[in-house]
Scaffold this motif. Structure first.
Motif, PDB file in Angstrom:
ATOM      1  N   GLN A  13      71.817 -53.717  17.313  1.00 40.14           N
ATOM      2  CA  GLN A  13      73.214 -53.537  17.384  1.00 40.14           C
ATOM      3  C   GLN A  13      73.397 -52.485  18.226  1.00 40.14           C
ATOM      4  O   GLN A  13      74.558 -52.267  19.041  1.00 40.14           O
ATOM      5  N   GLU A  53      83.314 -46.890  13.695  1.00 40.78           N
ATOM      6  CA  GLU A  53      82.289 -47.892  14.537  1.00 40.78           C
ATOM      7  C   GLU A  53      82.884 -48.472  15.632  1.00 40.78           C
ATOM      8  O   GLU A  53      84.086 -48.336  16.111  1.00 40.78           O
ATOM      9  N   TYR A  98      80.220 -54.517   9.739  1.00 40.21           N
ATOM     10  CA  TYR A  98      79.018 -54.006  10.292  1.00 40.21           C
ATOM     11  C   TYR A  98      77.989 -54.167   9.269  1.00 40.21           C
ATOM     12  O   TYR A  98      78.111 -53.608   8.153  1.00 40.21           O
TER      13      TYR A  98
END
Length: 211
Positions: A152, A104, A77
């Motif tokens: 994102q 995540e 990430y």
């Protein structure tokens, strides 16, 4: 026979307040949670402690864990690895304690495949403008990184359909209470408790036949 603990997965976009909500849950003494500390290759932020907030590792060390099958999940990430060590999670669940993962979104999808009986909770911001305000307020990222995180976040929010519950983090104390109600209900679901009652009925048969 020791009942296996419940795996609780808390995830959501960067900046939504996952860490703050997790800390509040652990401080609340609502249930005997065991927080599973994630491993990451990102740099330590001011105030963070290795082995408390994350296990901070180099890229080479992290990739060695992947190669050895030591990760329950992992993802990259914004240029860094994040992941959950597998051995500790299994040992804790087998001991009958609930395990809380704060991870995540991509990592959560890996856990979903391996642990479909877990409870998957998506923490959402009230809106994207508030999310950007929170990211800016942290003061840890450049404007370019913040914009990347917002893009994102929009993609991650679209993945909410893969979760069991969505909880808005408008105020931390309210978000914590919502999550606690979810967990309390999940512990009462028939698939989680039926083995206990099957054992009770077997013992009841023995009592009846002895009369």
């Amino acid at each position: 026979m020791q009942e296996r603990g419940m795996l609780i997965v808390l995830s959501g976009p960067s900046g939504v307040g996952k860490g703050t909500v997790r800390q509040a849950m652990l401080a609340d003494d609502f249930r005997d949670f065991q927080y599973s500390i994630s491993m990451t290759t990102r740099k330590m932020r001011p105030g963070e402690v290795d082995g408390v907030d994350y296990y901070f590792r180099t890229k080479a060390e992290f990739e060695a864990e992947i190669a050895n099958g030591g990760m329950l999940e992992y993802a990259q990430y914004v240029g860094n690895y994040y992941g959950t060590p597998l051995k500790y999670v299994n040992q804790t669940l087998d001991a009958g304690r609930d395990v809380l993962l704060e991870i995540e979104v991509k990592g959560a999808m890996q856990v979903r495949e391996k642990c479909p009986d877990g409870v998957f909770i998506f923490l959402t911001p009230p809106d994207l403008s508030e999310l950007k305000h929170r990211l800016t307020g942290r003061g840890t990222d450049s404007e370019a990184v913040i914009e990347k995180r917002i893009t994102q976040a929009a993609d991650e929010i679209a993945m909410m359909a893969n979760y069991d519950y969505a909880v808005v983090n408008d105020k931390v104390e309210l978000a914590v209470k919502r999550i606690e109600r979810i967990i309390e209900s999940e512990h009462l679901r028939v698939p989680r408790v039926i083995d206990r009652y099957k054992t009770m009925l077997k013992h009841a048969d023995g009592v009846s036949s002895s009369k």
